[in-house]
Design a protein around this motif. Structure first.
Motif, PDB file in Angstrom:
ATOM      1  N   ALA A   1       0.808  -1.224   0.000  1.00  0.00           N
ATOM      2  CA  ALA A   1       0.000   0.000   0.000  1.00  0.00           C
ATOM      3  C   ALA A   1       0.838   1.270   0.000  1.00  0.00           C
ATOM      4  O   ALA A   1       0.434   2.273  -0.600  1.00  0.00           O
ATOM      5  N   ASP A   2       1.999   1.259   0.668  1.00  0.00           N
ATOM      6  CA  ASP A   2       2.783   2.497   0.734  1.00  0.00           C
ATOM      7  C   ASP A   2       3.761   2.669  -0.428  1.00  0.00           C
ATOM      8  O   ASP A   2       4.535   3.622  -0.455  1.00  0.00           O
ATOM      9  N   GLY A   3       3.730   1.744  -1.395  1.00  0.00           N
ATOM     10  CA  GLY A   3       4.506   1.902  -2.620  1.00  0.00           C
ATOM     11  C   GLY A   3       5.941   1.449  -2.562  1.00  0.00           C
ATOM     12  O   GLY A   3       6.670   1.559  -3.554  1.00  0.00           O
ATOM     13  N   TYR A   4       6.387   0.914  -1.424  1.00  0.00           N
ATOM     14  CA  TYR A   4       7.766   0.428  -1.333  1.00  0.00           C
ATOM     15  C   TYR A   4       7.992  -0.678  -2.358  1.00  0.00           C
ATOM     16  O   TYR A   4       7.142  -1.554  -2.547  1.00  0.00           O
ATOM     17  N   GLU A   5       9.161  -0.651  -3.019  1.00  0.00           N
ATOM     18  CA  GLU A   5       9.461  -1.620  -4.069  1.00  0.00           C
ATOM     19  C   GLU A   5      10.565  -2.570  -3.631  1.00  0.00           C
ATOM     20  O   GLU A   5      11.602  -2.151  -3.120  1.00  0.00           O
TER      21      GLU A   5
ATOM     22  N   TRP B   1       1.984  -1.379   4.796  1.00  0.00           N
ATOM     23  CA  TRP B   1       1.890  -2.164   3.565  1.00  0.00           C
ATOM     24  C   TRP B   1       0.468  -2.647   3.296  1.00  0.00           C
ATOM     25  O   TRP B   1       0.134  -3.029   2.176  1.00  0.00           O
ATOM     26  N   VAL B   2      -0.364  -2.674   4.325  1.00  0.00           N
ATOM     27  CA  VAL B   2      -1.686  -3.296   4.223  1.00  0.00           C
ATOM     28  C   VAL B   2      -2.659  -2.349   3.523  1.00  0.00           C
ATOM     29  O   VAL B   2      -2.704  -1.145   3.802  1.00  0.00           O
ATOM     30  N   PHE B   3      -3.460  -2.913   2.637  1.00  0.00           N
ATOM     31  CA  PHE B   3      -4.391  -2.114   1.840  1.00  0.00           C
ATOM     32  C   PHE B   3      -5.697  -1.874   2.600  1.00  0.00           C
ATOM     33  O   PHE B   3      -6.117  -2.684   3.428  1.00  0.00           O
ATOM     34  N   ASN B   4      -6.329  -0.764   2.299  1.00  0.00           N
ATOM     35  CA  ASN B   4      -7.634  -0.468   2.886  1.00  0.00           C
ATOM     36  C   ASN B   4      -8.755  -1.227   2.195  1.00  0.00           C
ATOM     37  O   ASN B   4      -9.788  -1.502   2.797  1.00  0.00           O
ATOM     38  N   LYS B   5      -8.545  -1.553   0.912  1.00  0.00           N
ATOM     39  CA  LYS B   5      -9.562  -2.273   0.152  1.00  0.00           C
ATOM     40  C   LYS B   5      -9.015  -3.610  -0.333  1.00  0.00           C
ATOM     41  O   LYS B   5      -7.858  -3.713  -0.730  1.00  0.00           O
ATOM     42  N   GLU B   6      -9.861  -4.597  -0.323  1.00  0.00           N
ATOM     43  CA  GLU B   6      -9.500  -5.933  -0.791  1.00  0.00           C
ATOM     44  C   GLU B   6      -9.299  -5.927  -2.305  1.00  0.00           C
ATOM     45  O   GLU B   6     -10.012  -5.243  -3.037  1.00  0.00           O
TER      46      GLU B   6
ATOM     47  N   GLN C   1       1.532  -9.695  -3.290  1.00  0.00           N
ATOM     48  CA  GLN C   1       0.682  -8.575  -2.874  1.00  0.00           C
ATOM     49  C   GLN C   1       0.196  -8.774  -1.453  1.00  0.00           C
ATOM     50  O   GLN C   1      -0.159  -9.875  -1.044  1.00  0.00           O
ATOM     51  N   VAL C   2       0.157  -7.679  -0.714  1.00  0.00           N
ATOM     52  CA  VAL C   2      -0.270  -7.710   0.681  1.00  0.00           C
ATOM     53  C   VAL C   2      -1.793  -7.629   0.760  1.00  0.00           C
ATOM     54  O   VAL C   2      -2.458  -7.060  -0.116  1.00  0.00           O
ATOM     55  N   LEU C   3      -2.346  -8.194   1.813  1.00  0.00           N
ATOM     56  CA  LEU C   3      -3.784  -8.250   2.040  1.00  0.00           C
ATOM     57  C   LEU C   3      -4.354  -6.895   2.495  1.00  0.00           C
ATOM     58  O   LEU C   3      -3.614  -5.927   2.697  1.00  0.00           O
ATOM     59  N   SER C   4      -5.652  -6.870   2.673  1.00  0.00           N
ATOM     60  CA  SER C   4      -6.345  -5.704   3.230  1.00  0.00           C
ATOM     61  C   SER C   4      -6.593  -5.923   4.719  1.00  0.00           C
ATOM     62  O   SER C   4      -6.534  -7.053   5.228  1.00  0.00           O
ATOM     63  N   PHE C   5      -6.909  -4.847   5.426  1.00  0.00           N
ATOM     64  CA  PHE C   5      -7.228  -4.960   6.848  1.00  0.00           C
ATOM     65  C   PHE C   5      -8.455  -5.848   7.067  1.00  0.00           C
ATOM     66  O   PHE C   5      -8.509  -6.613   8.038  1.00  0.00           O
ATOM     67  N   LYS C   6      -9.422  -5.752   6.178  1.00  0.00           N
ATOM     68  CA  LYS C   6     -10.623  -6.582   6.298  1.00  0.00           C
ATOM     69  C   LYS C   6     -10.264  -8.063   6.216  1.00  0.00           C
ATOM     70  O   LYS C   6     -10.792  -8.889   6.973  1.00  0.00           O
TER      71      LYS C   6
END
Length: 246
Positions: free
Chosen positions: A26-30, A113-118, A127-132
């Protein structure tokens, strides 16, 4: 004495055979996850089946805290199952195996790193998961601190917690703690740290911190420098038994 095992990506062999892939966070780190940190679903299932059949007790973080701070004993065969980074494969492939077998685990969350949306599972990325999605796995996984935005590195020598000031490291830890239940348990990003980081954690009353240094954990192991064993794909059960101290 207890052993901690750490996993990152659990995928079918056909996916792993396609090689290294970039992370998507989520924060764009590569970055790219090294291939030794992938395990196949078949092997992971085999390993968990062995541990279950051999009568291992799967530890909680509270039990480990009790071992170090309240003079509590642990069952003779004790293991902690841990995951780092919260990749999609953790939910798609590892979670169903652990849930079916009734095996609890700890997941160290780099919350930035965690996304707000799935998002749909994408084979071509780590790819990292969402908080949900993390919440949906909370019947198996306990979540702990793995930094907020500081899960970054310079080569294999230094992670961001080592070059930032103590004040900014403290702030990052506090930000991550807004998203995890275990607010006094930490895993060093990439296993890289120095003694100033250990002191910072101690000053903030962290009780446990995990490295990626192999070995067993005993009463003599510093609780802010606990050992974790990275499991290589296909490592024979005989070697696993050595890791476990059998």
């Amino acid at each position: 004495m207890f052993t901690t095992l750490v996993f990152h990506e659990i995928r079918p062999k056909a996916e792993i055979s396609k090689g290294q892939r970039p992370i998507c966070v989520a924060d764009g780190y590569e970055d790219c996850l090294p291939m030794p940190l992938y395990n196949s679903t078949d092997y992971f299932h085999e390993l968990m089946t062995y541990l279950k059949g051999a009568g291992y007790h799967f530890l909680s973080l509270d039990e480990i805290k009790g071992f170090y701070y309240n003079d509590q004993t642990l069952p003779e065969k004790s293991a902690l199952i841990s995951f780092d980074d919260c990749y999609q494969s953790q939910k798609k492939y590892a979670y169903p195996i652990l849930k079916e077998m009734g095996i609890p685990a700890v997941s160290f969350v780099p919350s930035g790193w965690v996304f707000n949306k799935e998002d749909a599972y994408r084979e071509e990325y780590s790819q990292v998961l969402s908080f949900k999605e993390l919440e949906e796995m909370s019947d198996v996984f306990t979540y702990a601190n793995h930094t907020h935005h500081f899960h970054q590195r310079e080569g294999m020598q230094k992670s961001r917690i080592m070059w930032e000031t103590e004040a900014t490291f403290v702030q990052d830890l506090k930000e991550c703690n807004q998203y995890v239940e275990e607010q006094d348990v930490f895993a060093y990003p990439f296993g890289m740290y120095d003694q100033s980081n250990v002191k910072t954690l101690a000053d903030l009353n962290f009780k446990l911190a995990f490295t990626t240094k192999p070995g067993f954990n005993t009463k003599k192991t510093p609780p802010l420098e606990l050992h974790r064993n990275i499991v290589s794909e296909g490592l024979p059960i005989e070697k696993i038994r050595e890791l476990l101290g059998e």
